[in-house]
Design a protein around this motif. Structure first.
Motif, PDB file in Angstrom:
ATOM      1  N   GLY A   4      -8.352  11.530  12.117  1.00 27.65           N
ATOM      2  CA  GLY A   4      -8.581  10.852  10.859  1.00 27.65           C
ATOM      3  C   GLY A   4      -8.017   9.451  10.784  1.00 27.65           C
ATOM      4  N   SER A   5      -7.192   9.046  11.754  1.00 20.07           N
ATOM      5  CA  SER A   5      -6.489   7.767  11.660  1.00 20.07           C
ATOM      6  C   SER A   5      -7.249   6.652  12.352  1.00 20.07           C
ATOM      7  CB  SER A   5      -5.099   7.895  12.296  1.00 20.07           C
ATOM      8  OG  SER A   5      -4.467   6.632  12.341  1.00 20.07           O
ATOM      9  N   ILE A  20     -17.866   9.652   7.571  1.00 16.57           N
ATOM     10  CA  ILE A  20     -17.465   9.617   6.171  1.00 16.57           C
ATOM     11  C   ILE A  20     -17.199  11.040   5.686  1.00 16.57           C
ATOM     12  CG2 ILE A  20     -18.145   9.036   3.813  1.00 16.57           C
ATOM     13  CD1 ILE A  20     -17.666   6.577   5.413  1.00 16.57           C
ATOM     14  N   TYR A  21     -16.014  11.242   5.079  1.00 18.37           N
ATOM     15  CA  TYR A  21     -15.689  12.558   4.527  1.00 18.37           C
ATOM     16  C   TYR A  21     -15.935  12.626   3.025  1.00 18.37           C
ATOM     17  CZ  TYR A  21     -13.343  13.702   8.921  1.00 18.37           C
ATOM     18  OH  TYR A  21     -13.069  13.950  10.244  1.00 18.37           O
ATOM     19  N   ALA A  22     -15.635  11.516   2.310  1.00 20.09           N
ATOM     20  CA  ALA A  22     -15.794  11.511   0.852  1.00 20.09           C
ATOM     21  C   ALA A  22     -15.929  10.074   0.376  1.00 20.09           C
ATOM     22  CB  ALA A  22     -14.601  12.179   0.181  1.00 20.09           C
ATOM     23  N   TYR A  23     -16.575   9.913  -0.775  1.00 19.94           N
ATOM     24  CA  TYR A  23     -16.728   8.588  -1.382  1.00 19.94           C
ATOM     25  C   TYR A  23     -17.045   8.770  -2.854  1.00 19.94           C
ATOM     26  CZ  TYR A  23     -21.666   9.743  -0.813  1.00 19.94           C
ATOM     27  OH  TYR A  23     -22.890  10.384  -0.860  1.00 19.94           O
ATOM     28  N   TYR A  24     -16.507   7.890  -3.688  1.00 20.09           N
ATOM     29  CA  TYR A  24     -16.759   8.028  -5.122  1.00 20.09           C
ATOM     30  C   TYR A  24     -16.277   6.807  -5.884  1.00 20.09           C
ATOM     31  CZ  TYR A  24     -11.881   9.584  -4.830  1.00 20.09           C
ATOM     32  OH  TYR A  24     -10.537   9.670  -4.545  1.00 20.09           O
ATOM     33  N   PHE A  25     -16.905   6.574  -7.030  1.00 21.12           N
ATOM     34  CA  PHE A  25     -16.412   5.658  -8.042  1.00 21.12           C
ATOM     35  C   PHE A  25     -15.640   6.502  -9.058  1.00 21.12           C
ATOM     36  CE2 PHE A  25     -20.197   3.476  -6.491  1.00 21.12           C
ATOM     37  CZ  PHE A  25     -19.764   2.170  -6.383  1.00 21.12           C
ATOM     38  N   LYS A  26     -14.564   5.946  -9.630  1.00 25.88           N
ATOM     39  CA  LYS A  26     -13.804   6.723 -10.608  1.00 25.88           C
ATOM     40  C   LYS A  26     -13.067   5.798 -11.555  1.00 25.88           C
ATOM     41  CE  LYS A  26     -11.690  10.305 -12.452  1.00 25.88           C
ATOM     42  NZ  LYS A  26     -12.394  11.290 -13.294  1.00 25.88           N
ATOM     43  N   GLN A  27     -13.175   6.082 -12.851  1.00 27.01           N
ATOM     44  CA  GLN A  27     -12.419   5.375 -13.882  1.00 27.01           C
ATOM     45  C   GLN A  27     -11.215   6.242 -14.243  1.00 27.01           C
ATOM     46  OE1 GLN A  27     -13.520   2.407 -15.446  1.00 27.01           O
ATOM     47  NE2 GLN A  27     -12.126   2.259 -17.181  1.00 27.01           N
ATOM     48  N   TRP A  28     -10.007   5.733 -13.979  1.00 27.66           N
ATOM     49  CA  TRP A  28      -8.790   6.472 -14.286  1.00 27.66           C
ATOM     50  C   TRP A  28      -8.174   5.921 -15.563  1.00 27.66           C
ATOM     51  CZ3 TRP A  28      -8.059  10.502 -11.039  1.00 27.66           C
ATOM     52  CH2 TRP A  28      -8.600  10.428  -9.762  1.00 27.66           C
ATOM     53  N   ALA A  34      -0.738  14.027  -8.524  1.00 28.75           N
ATOM     54  CA  ALA A  34       0.268  14.722  -7.726  1.00 28.75           C
ATOM     55  C   ALA A  34       0.210  14.216  -6.282  1.00 28.75           C
ATOM     56  CB  ALA A  34       0.019  16.223  -7.766  1.00 28.75           C
ATOM     57  N   PHE A  35       1.325  14.295  -5.576  1.00 29.72           N
ATOM     58  CA  PHE A  35       1.317  13.898  -4.171  1.00 29.72           C
ATOM     59  C   PHE A  35       0.422  14.837  -3.370  1.00 29.72           C
ATOM     60  CE2 PHE A  35       5.075  11.461  -5.265  1.00 29.72           C
ATOM     61  CZ  PHE A  35       4.964  10.360  -4.423  1.00 29.72           C
ATOM     62  N   HIS A  36      -0.352  14.252  -2.470  1.00 31.85           N
ATOM     63  CA  HIS A  36      -1.254  15.030  -1.624  1.00 31.85           C
ATOM     64  C   HIS A  36      -1.500  14.242  -0.343  1.00 31.85           C
ATOM     65  CE1 HIS A  36      -3.868  12.120  -3.578  1.00 31.85           C
ATOM     66  NE2 HIS A  36      -4.779  12.341  -2.632  1.00 31.85           N
ATOM     67  N   GLN A  37      -2.131  14.848   0.636  1.00 33.65           N
ATOM     68  CA  GLN A  37      -2.484  14.153   1.861  1.00 33.65           C
ATOM     69  C   GLN A  37      -3.752  14.761   2.438  1.00 33.65           C
ATOM     70  OE1 GLN A  37       1.280  15.495   3.873  1.00 33.65           O
ATOM     71  NE2 GLN A  37      -0.085  15.806   5.626  1.00 33.65           N
ATOM     72  N   HIS A  38      -4.420  14.019   3.301  1.00 34.47           N
ATOM     73  CA  HIS A  38      -5.642  14.517   3.930  1.00 34.47           C
ATOM     74  C   HIS A  38      -5.796  13.889   5.310  1.00 34.47           C
ATOM     75  CE1 HIS A  38      -6.812  10.753   1.986  1.00 34.47           C
ATOM     76  NE2 HIS A  38      -6.620  11.325   0.816  1.00 34.47           N
ATOM     77  N   ASP A  39      -6.524  14.582   6.161  1.00 32.40           N
ATOM     78  CA  ASP A  39      -6.706  14.116   7.538  1.00 32.40           C
ATOM     79  C   ASP A  39      -7.853  13.123   7.602  1.00 32.40           C
ATOM     80  OD1 ASP A  39      -6.482  13.800  10.239  1.00 32.40           O
ATOM     81  OD2 ASP A  39      -7.623  15.591  10.745  1.00 32.40           O
ATOM     82  N   SER A  40      -7.689  12.035   6.904  1.00 30.57           N
ATOM     83  CA  SER A  40      -8.687  10.971   6.919  1.00 30.57           C
ATOM     84  C   SER A  40      -8.014   9.693   6.452  1.00 30.57           C
ATOM     85  CB  SER A  40      -9.877  11.307   6.003  1.00 30.57           C
ATOM     86  OG  SER A  40      -9.448  11.571   4.685  1.00 30.57           O
ATOM     87  N   THR A  41      -8.539   8.569   6.884  1.00 26.89           N
ATOM     88  CA  THR A  41      -8.076   7.275   6.406  1.00 26.89           C
ATOM     89  C   THR A  41      -8.789   6.979   5.092  1.00 26.89           C
ATOM     90  OG1 THR A  41      -7.744   6.496   8.671  1.00 26.89           O
ATOM     91  CG2 THR A  41      -7.877   4.829   6.950  1.00 26.89           C
ATOM     92  N   PHE A  72      -7.221  -4.021  -2.380  1.00 22.92           N
ATOM     93  CA  PHE A  72      -7.447  -2.663  -1.889  1.00 22.92           C
ATOM     94  C   PHE A  72      -6.383  -2.300  -0.871  1.00 22.92           C
ATOM     95  CE2 PHE A  72      -9.654  -5.336   1.152  1.00 22.92           C
ATOM     96  CZ  PHE A  72      -9.479  -4.706   2.383  1.00 22.92           C
ATOM     97  N   ILE A  73      -6.235  -0.998  -0.684  1.00 18.80           N
ATOM     98  CA  ILE A  73      -5.296  -0.492   0.307  1.00 18.80           C
ATOM     99  C   ILE A  73      -6.059   0.383   1.290  1.00 18.80           C
ATOM    100  CG2 ILE A  73      -4.659   1.518  -1.101  1.00 18.80           C
ATOM    101  CD1 ILE A  73      -1.834   1.290   0.057  1.00 18.80           C
ATOM    102  N   LEU A  74      -5.725   0.232   2.547  1.00 21.14           N
ATOM    103  CA  LEU A  74      -6.226   1.094   3.621  1.00 21.14           C
ATOM    104  C   LEU A  74      -5.053   1.976   3.998  1.00 21.14           C
ATOM    105  CD1 LEU A  74      -8.798   1.456   5.444  1.00 21.14           C
ATOM    106  CD2 LEU A  74      -7.640   0.020   7.116  1.00 21.14           C
ATOM    107  N   LEU A  75      -5.100   3.244   3.613  1.00 19.43           N
ATOM    108  CA  LEU A  75      -3.975   4.159   3.773  1.00 19.43           C
ATOM    109  C   LEU A  75      -4.240   5.113   4.927  1.00 19.43           C
ATOM    110  CD1 LEU A  75      -1.241   4.838   2.355  1.00 19.43           C
ATOM    111  CD2 LEU A  75      -2.490   6.607   1.100  1.00 19.43           C
ATOM    112  N   ASP A  76      -3.287   5.225   5.833  1.00 23.05           N
ATOM    113  CA  ASP A  76      -3.470   6.027   7.036  1.00 23.05           C
ATOM    114  C   ASP A  76      -3.595   7.516   6.709  1.00 23.05           C
ATOM    115  OD1 ASP A  76      -3.802   6.419   9.738  1.00 23.05           O
ATOM    116  OD2 ASP A  76      -1.664   6.379  10.210  1.00 23.05           O
ATOM    117  N   ALA A  77      -4.164   8.252   7.655  1.00 21.04           N
ATOM    118  CA  ALA A  77      -4.336   9.694   7.509  1.00 21.04           C
ATOM    119  C   ALA A  77      -2.990  10.408   7.502  1.00 21.04           C
ATOM    120  CB  ALA A  77      -5.200  10.227   8.649  1.00 21.04           C
TER     121      ALA A  77
END
Length: 297
Positions: A4-5, A20-28, A34-41, A72-77
């Motif tokens: 994922g890295s 590509i694993y996931a993609y979305y637009f979102k209004q927060w 909550a803290f979480h992690q995933h095997d993808s960048t 934007f931020i590119l966050l490692d897996a």
């Protein structure tokens, strides 16, 4: 390799294709994830508003950056992280990883062989990249997401072309940011120093200074320490102690009142700081200076 890295030199040794694993637009709105992690960048792109991205920096500490429109931020897996939105933030997110190359389009290795900035980025492991976008990354991201929607998220030739274009654009922005980063950091540090010299006489916090220069406190502390060799607190303490020395030497202000003039609310704490800074108490310092003046006269 962790598939994922993107910050993995193994991508340069064998042929892999992006996926590509996931993609979305979102209004927060007022959201604390909550803290979480995933095997993808993950790419987290701010379209409107602002947010904070926090992650586990190891050794029981957290790191964070503040993102505003066009950043934007590119966050490692596999990095535990979370999103914090105090008011509102509209984002575009894309998560991707890598799989065995199936042909039909240049692999990551082949792209890196042609684009030196991308090769440098892949071979330089970091937890994250935070960058300012001149709209090029956003338009590529948006085109990629729209194309994925048209194809039902299954990918295709255009998707891989857009993703490769995205990698190259980000790697070039990274190079530009590295070239300009010292000058930008120097500007923020100078602003902070000016603010400290103008406000040392009142109680100020790291958050106050960061708000003045519009940076996240954690990021400001890192660049300030790197540029000056001191933390913000160490620097403002030195400013206060030098001002205190000047007041003790050149004025008749009572020693008991000096702490109020230099922004240290507690007299006891001021005496402790001054003794640590000069190896003398304020009274001893004033007496020694007066004695020295008499000897010189």
């Amino acid at each position: 390799m962790g598939n994922g890295s993107i910050f993995d030199a193994d991508l340069l040794k064998k042929d892999y294709s992006p996926r590509i694993y996931a993609y979305y637009f979102k209004q927060w709105e007022g959201f604390h994830m909550a803290f979480h992690q995933h095997d993808s960048t993950e790419i987290m792109y701010v379209m409107q508003g602002e947010c904070i991205v926090e992650w586990d920096a190891g050794t029981d500490s957290l790191a964070a950056v503040k993102l505003t429109k066009g950043e934007f931020i590119l966050l490692d897996a596999n990095v535990p992280h979370r999103l914090v939105v105090e008011q509102t933030c509209r984002m575009l997110n894309v998560e991707f990883g890598f799989e065995e190359h199936a042909g039909g389009f240049p692999s990551i290795k082949q792209i890196a062989d042609e684009e030196v900035t991308f090769r440098e980025m892949v071979a330089s492991p970091v937890t994250y990249l935070m960058l300012q976008d001149p709209d090029e990354v956003y338009h590529t991201l948006k085109s990629l997401v729209l194309e994925l929607d048209k194809r039902g998220g299954d990918g295709g030739l255009l998707d891989r072309m857009l993703l490769s274009q995205l990698f190259i654009r980000i790697s070039r922005l990274r190079r530009e940011a590295e070239n300009n980063g010292w000058q930008q950091a120097e500007h923020y540090v100078k602003q902070s120093i000016e603010f400290l010299h103008q406000n040392y006489d009142r109680q100020i916090s790291v958050n106050d200074i960061a708000a003045r220069v519009n940076l996240h406190p954690g990021y400001l502390q890192r660049i300030f320490k790197k540029q000056t060799g001191q933390t913000l607190i160490e620097y403002v303490t030195a400013v206060r102690m030098e001002k205190a020395k000047m007041l003790l030497l050149h004025t008749d202000i009572p020693v008991a009142d000096i702490s109020d003039y230099v922004g240290v609310g507690s007299r006891q704490y001021f005496h402790a700081l001054f003794k640590k800074y000069t190896n003398l108490t304020p009274i001893e310092f004033r007496k020694s200076m007066n004695t020295q003046r008499l000897m010189d006269s």
